[in-house]
Enzyme design. Structure first.
Site, mmCIF file in Angstrom:
data_model
loop_
_atom_site.group_PDB
_atom_site.id
_atom_site.type_symbol
_atom_site.label_atom_id
_atom_site.label_comp_id
_atom_site.label_asym_id
_atom_site.label_seq_id
_atom_site.Cartn_x
_atom_site.Cartn_y
_atom_site.Cartn_z
ATOM 1 N N GLY A 57 37.039 40.456 37.342
ATOM 2 C CA GLY A 57 37.752 39.247 37.715
ATOM 3 C C GLY A 57 38.299 39.297 39.128
ATOM 4 N N SER A 58 38.500 38.119 39.707
ATOM 5 C CA SER A 58 39.169 38.015 40.999
ATOM 6 C C SER A 58 40.673 38.215 40.808
ATOM 7 C CB SER A 58 38.912 36.647 41.610
ATOM 8 O OG SER A 58 37.537 36.439 41.823
ATOM 9 N N GLY A 59 41.383 38.293 41.934
ATOM 10 C CA GLY A 59 42.824 38.472 41.900
ATOM 11 C C GLY A 59 43.272 39.892 42.100
ATOM 12 N N HIS A 60 42.292 40.831 42.227
ATOM 13 C CA HIS A 60 42.616 42.249 42.401
ATOM 14 C C HIS A 60 42.233 42.757 43.787
ATOM 15 C CE1 HIS A 60 43.365 42.187 38.166
ATOM 16 N NE2 HIS A 60 42.105 41.953 37.865
ATOM 17 N N ASP A 113 34.401 41.866 30.096
ATOM 18 C CA ASP A 113 33.464 42.529 30.998
ATOM 19 C C ASP A 113 32.383 43.259 30.217
ATOM 20 O OD1 ASP A 113 34.607 41.973 33.667
ATOM 21 O OD2 ASP A 113 36.312 43.131 32.946
ATOM 22 N N HIS A 222 46.651 42.751 34.482
ATOM 23 C CA HIS A 222 46.599 41.334 34.110
ATOM 24 C C HIS A 222 47.885 40.902 33.404
ATOM 25 C CE1 HIS A 222 42.341 42.844 33.863
ATOM 26 N NE2 HIS A 222 42.268 41.954 34.822
#
Length: 334
Positions: A57-60, A113, A222
């Site tokens: 996921g994005s955001g990391h 994932d 998360h």
């Protein structure tokens, strides 16, 4: 109360970020045509080399796409914020980096994932592209030591991907690349602390609540629950709590070598990270461990979450060589 972000529309944030990344790093990266979530290294893939595909996921950021480049990952499949990429960009990444020696998938141990990368691997097998998978499971807080296969993959990804990517670039066989990846994962340990929540671009609302003057030990990247909600304490006491958990799990002997990452979860500044690093070094010295290399900064973030994580990789001769091996990525180089 809504949070403030420098975005346009929340639903467009990931794609606009990727456009900006490609504009900033054309020497390192390109996207597969008609597949903007499949980010490829310009100087990584080549014939006879095991292809390394990472993703999540994005955001990391800079995880995952920042670690795509020569000597590290060959490609990254990018999902929505805190969400797995679907199979299509994963397949596109694998096909772009397949050099005939096999493709290794590496990503954190999260159900979405696992499902999507496994689906992609099954579809690639129909095209006779051999895919193997190594999950990262470095988060000490997320399961006991005897159940490490249940642990989450967090900031330790940086060292684990680094070792595997070096092995790929050195043209190790597929068997040896997989062995290195599993060995690196088994010897990497992370523990984190959260001080405040983050908010998703789509909602602009905190994704969890934490009281003023509180911290949460072991919270996931998360916002997954940690192991303890406690009053915020001085930096040395917080560092001790994190490093104690890591050293208990690692069981290193005096004289052993380690690599250390002190990582910001997004909004914790460098000043505070170096205060933590100072205490980490003191604790390693007390334990008789030799600090071979260290990284301090934003490496695996959680949007604007305040807090930090500490990662220790328990080195041996092979891992030390691979961690030291040169790489040149969009957001990381050695």
């Amino acid at each position: 109360m809504k949070t403030k972000k420098l975005i346009n529309a929340g639903a467009d944030a990931v794609d606009e970020m990727l456009q900006g990344v490609l504009a900033a790093h054309p020497r390192h990266l390109y996207a597969v045509e008609n597949m903007p979530r499949a980010i490829i290294a310009r100087n990584g893939p080549r014939k006879g080399k095991v292809g390394l595909v990472i993703g999540g996921g994005s955001g990391h950021e800079p995880t995952f796409l920042g670690f795509v480049g020569k000597g590290l990952a060959d490609a990254a499949a990018i999902g929505n914020v805190f969400a797995s990429p679907p199979p299509d960009p994963i397949i596109a990444c694998a096909m772009a980096v397949d050099g005939g020696a096999g493709v290794l998938f590496m990503y954190g141990n999260y159900a979405g994932d696992v499902m999507n990368f496994d689906m992609a691997a099954e579809m690639l097998a129909l095209d006779e592209i051999e895919v193997r998978t190594v999950l990262t499971t470095d988060d000490v807080a997320s399961a006991p030591a005897d159940q490490k296969d249940r642990r989450r993959g967090v900031a330790g990804n940086v060292f684990i991907f680094k070792a595997a990517g070096a092995a790929c670039d050195l043209l190790y066989s597929f068997d040896d690349v997989e062995r290195v990846a599993r060995h690196a994962n088994a010897r990497t340990y992370t523990m984190g602390v959260a001080l405040s929540p983050c908010s998703l671009p789509q909602t602009l609302r905190p994704n969890f609540l934490i009281g003023e003057g509180e911290m949460e030990i072991g919270m996931g990247i998360h916002g997954e629950p940690g192991v303890a909600r406690e009053p915020l304490r001085p930096a040395d006491a917080v560092t001790d709590e994190l490093i104690d958990s890591i050293l208990r799990d690692m069981k290193a002997a005096r004289g052993d070598r380690v690599a250390v990452l002190v990582n910001s979860l997004g909004s914790t500044p460098m000043m505070e990270l170096y205060i933590l690093m100072r205490r980490v070094k003191s604790r390693l010295d007390d334990a008789g461990l030799i600090l071979h290399t260290s990284l301090v900064g934003n490496y695996c973030t959680s949007l604007e979450m305040a807090g930090a994580s500490i990662t220790v990789m328990h080195l041996d001769d092979e891992l030390q060589q691979l961690i030291d091996y040169p790489c040149d990525c969009a957001m990381f180089a050695r």
